[in-house]
Design a protein around this motif. Structure first.
Motif, PDB file in Angstrom:
ATOM      1  N   GLY A 117      61.334  45.640  76.534  1.00 32.22           N
ATOM      2  CA  GLY A 117      60.447  45.429  75.463  1.00 32.22           C
ATOM      3  C   GLY A 117      59.362  46.567  75.198  1.00 32.22           C
ATOM      4  N   PRO A 118      58.883  46.584  73.978  1.00 25.89           N
ATOM      5  CA  PRO A 118      57.914  47.979  73.630  1.00 25.89           C
ATOM      6  C   PRO A 118      56.730  47.749  74.586  1.00 25.89           C
ATOM      7  CG  PRO A 118      57.732  46.196  72.138  1.00 25.89           C
ATOM      8  CD  PRO A 118      58.986  45.753  72.850  1.00 25.89           C
ATOM      9  N   LEU A 119      55.999  48.974  74.895  1.00 21.37           N
ATOM     10  CA  LEU A 119      54.882  49.256  75.671  1.00 21.37           C
ATOM     11  C   LEU A 119      53.738  49.490  74.660  1.00 21.37           C
ATOM     12  CD1 LEU A 119      53.176  49.280  78.238  1.00 21.37           C
ATOM     13  CD2 LEU A 119      54.213  51.632  78.508  1.00 21.37           C
ATOM     14  N   VAL A 120      52.502  49.069  74.579  1.00 18.33           N
ATOM     15  CA  VAL A 120      51.414  49.678  73.944  1.00 18.33           C
ATOM     16  C   VAL A 120      50.463  49.906  75.091  1.00 18.33           C
ATOM     17  CG1 VAL A 120      49.437  49.260  72.350  1.00 18.33           C
ATOM     18  CG2 VAL A 120      51.936  48.327  72.023  1.00 18.33           C
ATOM     19  N   ASN A 121      50.107  51.192  75.276  1.00 22.76           N
ATOM     20  CA  ASN A 121      49.214  51.678  76.327  1.00 22.76           C
ATOM     21  C   ASN A 121      47.879  51.799  75.912  1.00 22.76           C
ATOM     22  OD1 ASN A 121      48.156  53.036  78.384  1.00 22.76           O
ATOM     23  ND2 ASN A 121      49.619  54.797  78.622  1.00 22.76           N
ATOM     24  N   LEU A 122      47.437  50.705  76.353  1.00 26.13           N
ATOM     25  CA  LEU A 122      45.853  50.756  76.173  1.00 26.13           C
ATOM     26  C   LEU A 122      44.963  49.696  76.961  1.00 26.13           C
ATOM     27  CD1 LEU A 122      45.042  48.082  73.955  1.00 26.13           C
ATOM     28  CD2 LEU A 122      46.414  49.133  72.578  1.00 26.13           C
ATOM     29  N   ASP A 123      43.703  49.755  76.916  1.00 24.51           N
ATOM     30  CA  ASP A 123      43.025  48.815  77.657  1.00 24.51           C
ATOM     31  C   ASP A 123      42.470  47.662  76.745  1.00 24.51           C
ATOM     32  OD1 ASP A 123      40.178  48.090  78.898  1.00 24.51           O
ATOM     33  OD2 ASP A 123      40.707  49.719  80.287  1.00 24.51           O
ATOM     34  N   LEU A 124      42.493  46.564  77.453  1.00 25.51           N
ATOM     35  CA  LEU A 124      42.263  45.084  76.691  1.00 25.51           C
ATOM     36  C   LEU A 124      40.889  45.302  76.302  1.00 25.51           C
ATOM     37  CD1 LEU A 124      43.714  42.407  78.910  1.00 25.51           C
ATOM     38  CD2 LEU A 124      44.624  43.532  76.761  1.00 25.51           C
ATOM     39  N   ARG A 125      39.730  46.025  76.669  1.00 31.82           N
ATOM     40  CA  ARG A 125      38.546  46.100  76.351  1.00 31.82           C
ATOM     41  C   ARG A 125      38.411  46.946  74.958  1.00 31.82           C
ATOM     42  NH1 ARG A 125      36.531  47.766  82.237  1.00 31.82           N
ATOM     43  NH2 ARG A 125      38.691  49.060  81.778  1.00 31.82           N
ATOM     44  N   ASP A 126      39.636  47.445  74.462  1.00 33.19           N
ATOM     45  CA  ASP A 126      39.501  48.218  73.221  1.00 33.19           C
ATOM     46  C   ASP A 126      39.914  47.113  72.164  1.00 33.19           C
ATOM     47  OD1 ASP A 126      39.587  49.640  70.876  1.00 33.19           O
ATOM     48  OD2 ASP A 126      40.706  51.464  71.992  1.00 33.19           O
ATOM     49  N   THR A 127      38.775  46.056  71.748  1.00 35.66           N
ATOM     50  CA  THR A 127      39.268  45.058  71.101  1.00 35.66           C
ATOM     51  C   THR A 127      39.984  45.625  69.606  1.00 35.66           C
ATOM     52  OG1 THR A 127      37.042  44.120  71.757  1.00 35.66           O
ATOM     53  CG2 THR A 127      38.398  43.003  70.045  1.00 35.66           C
ATOM     54  N   GLU A 128      39.468  46.714  69.043  1.00 33.79           N
ATOM     55  CA  GLU A 128      40.191  46.760  67.501  1.00 33.79           C
ATOM     56  C   GLU A 128      41.636  47.133  67.943  1.00 33.79           C
ATOM     57  OE1 GLU A 128      39.364  50.050  64.255  1.00 33.79           O
ATOM     58  OE2 GLU A 128      38.071  49.938  65.557  1.00 33.79           O
ATOM     59  N   ARG A 129      42.067  47.839  68.951  1.00 37.35           N
ATOM     60  CA  ARG A 129      43.388  48.464  69.062  1.00 37.35           C
ATOM     61  C   ARG A 129      44.140  47.003  69.453  1.00 37.35           C
ATOM     62  NH1 ARG A 129      44.415  53.271  72.481  1.00 37.35           N
ATOM     63  NH2 ARG A 129      46.284  53.175  71.617  1.00 37.35           N
ATOM     64  N   VAL A 130      43.701  46.266  70.402  1.00 38.62           N
ATOM     65  CA  VAL A 130      44.560  45.118  70.608  1.00 38.62           C
ATOM     66  C   VAL A 130      44.797  44.362  69.634  1.00 38.62           C
ATOM     67  CG1 VAL A 130      44.321  42.983  72.183  1.00 38.62           C
ATOM     68  CG2 VAL A 130      43.560  45.323  73.196  1.00 38.62           C
ATOM     69  N   THR A 131      43.699  44.286  68.768  1.00 37.55           N
ATOM     70  CA  THR A 131      43.825  43.310  67.625  1.00 37.55           C
ATOM     71  C   THR A 131      44.957  43.858  66.636  1.00 37.55           C
ATOM     72  OG1 THR A 131      41.742  42.549  67.500  1.00 37.55           O
ATOM     73  CG2 THR A 131      42.727  42.485  65.623  1.00 37.55           C
TER      74      THR A 131
END
Length: 333
Positions: free
Chosen positions: A48-62
């Motif tokens: 499946g797809p991967l989004v490489n980001l830190d969970l503490r980046d709330t805006e991008r996780v949203t």
């Protein structure tokens, strides 16, 4: 434009998360993985797809949750070394609790309906009763366990306000590898006992260091409850299916329900591989309880959770095979 991927795994590039992705794919589901690859491997994200980001980046996780139309989150991502949590507690509160705060904020904004939390038997600390049941007092004795307890409380506080159902799964010691050999346990650094014992058997390290040989246990070493990673991820699938079927919130232990000592691990690795394991006894490690074994009857009753590969011989044989250490001879269950 939204794409169809209704399940998101945080930490899907890690040991348990990648095995969960594999299990979901076998059911025709291609999950979204969110992982910053700080400890996970990009090569493990294959289904499946991967989004490489830190969970503490709330805006991008949203944004990711909305773009992929996520309605269910399986939250695996966390720092998970007990010893390191004692020496660097700030890292654990920042990553585990801070990450959970950000993720819950994102889930609320994105309208996520179901949330399954990877928690830990470390929340129990040194329990009064063995095997441990879910209503045992939670008194963590290390920062890692405390962060998991805080995450549990955060989820229970937030979920009712956001119309989100939840499952809290308290792991015991996860071990083994996918029987097909597609994935294996691969931490850097490796701190888990079974792979370290296999390393020593293979001669990749000079000796296995066991922390403490003077506990008040039958052989003086720590006793733990080992659950096969494939059984563990099946428990997650049962949990999110339970939530999607409006089965209600739940908190359950996931383990084998059987206690195994450190020296019994050594003996089994020697039996499976036909190789000697040199052992060095070191002082006890701060934050390690003598015995942790779970009662899993609640998971069996609510979810139908019955481990299939969590006997010690199978766990060790699967782990050994995944490392190229073929069994020396057949092992009877």
């Amino acid at each position: 434009m939204k794409t169809k991927a209704s399940i998101c795994l945080t930490g899907g590039a890690g040991y348990v998360g990648s095995h969960a992705c594999l299990a979901l794919a076998a059911r025709g589901i291609k999950p979204l993985t969110i992982d910053n690859l700080s400890t996970g491997s990009r090569d493990a994200v294959r289904w499946g797809p991967l989004v490489n980001l830190d969970l503490r980046d709330t805006e991008r996780v949203t944004e990711a949750l909305i773009n992929y139309n996520v309605d269910t989150v399986l939250h695996f991502a966390a720092s998970a070394y007990v010893g390191e949590s004692v020496s660097d507690p700030l890292k654990y509160y920042d990553n585990n609790v801070g990450g959970m705060l950000s993720l819950l904020t994102a889930c609320a904004a994105a309208g996520v309906k179901s949330f399954v939390l990877s928690s830990s038997c470390a929340t129990y600390g040194i329990p009064d009763n063995i095997p441990v049941v879910e209503n045992e007092p939670q008194r963590p004795i290390n920062p890692y366990g405390m962060t998991k307890l805080m995450c549990e409380q955060m989820l229970m506080d937030v979920a009712p306000l956001t119309d989100m159902s939840y499952g809290i799964l308290r792991y015991f010691n996860v071990a083994g590898a996918d029987v097909s050999g597609t994935l294996r346990e691969n931490h850097d650094p490796e701190t888990h006992l079974i792979p370290l014992t296999l390393f020593a058997a293979a001669g990749w390290t000079s000796a296995l260091k066991l922390f403490g040989g003077d506990y008040e246990t039958p052989d003086g070493s720590c006793i733990r409850d080992y659950v096969h990673v494939s059984d563990l991820v099946h428990g997650h699938i049962l949990a999110f299916e339970h939530l999607r079927a409006n089965g209600g919130n739940l908190t359950v232990n996931l383990g084998s329900g059987q206690g195994v000592s450190n020296f019994e691990i050594v003996e089994m690795v020697e039996r499976v591989t036909g190789r000697h394991v040199p052992v060095e006894i070191a002082p006890r490690r701060k934050g390690d309880p003598p015995v942790l074994v779970g009662n899993t009857s609640k998971a069996r009753e609510l979810l139908g959770f019955v481990p299939q590969r969590s006997d010690l011989a199978t766990i060790v044989a699967d782990a050994a095979r995944s490392m190229g250490l073929e069994a020396a001879h057949a092992i009877s269950a």
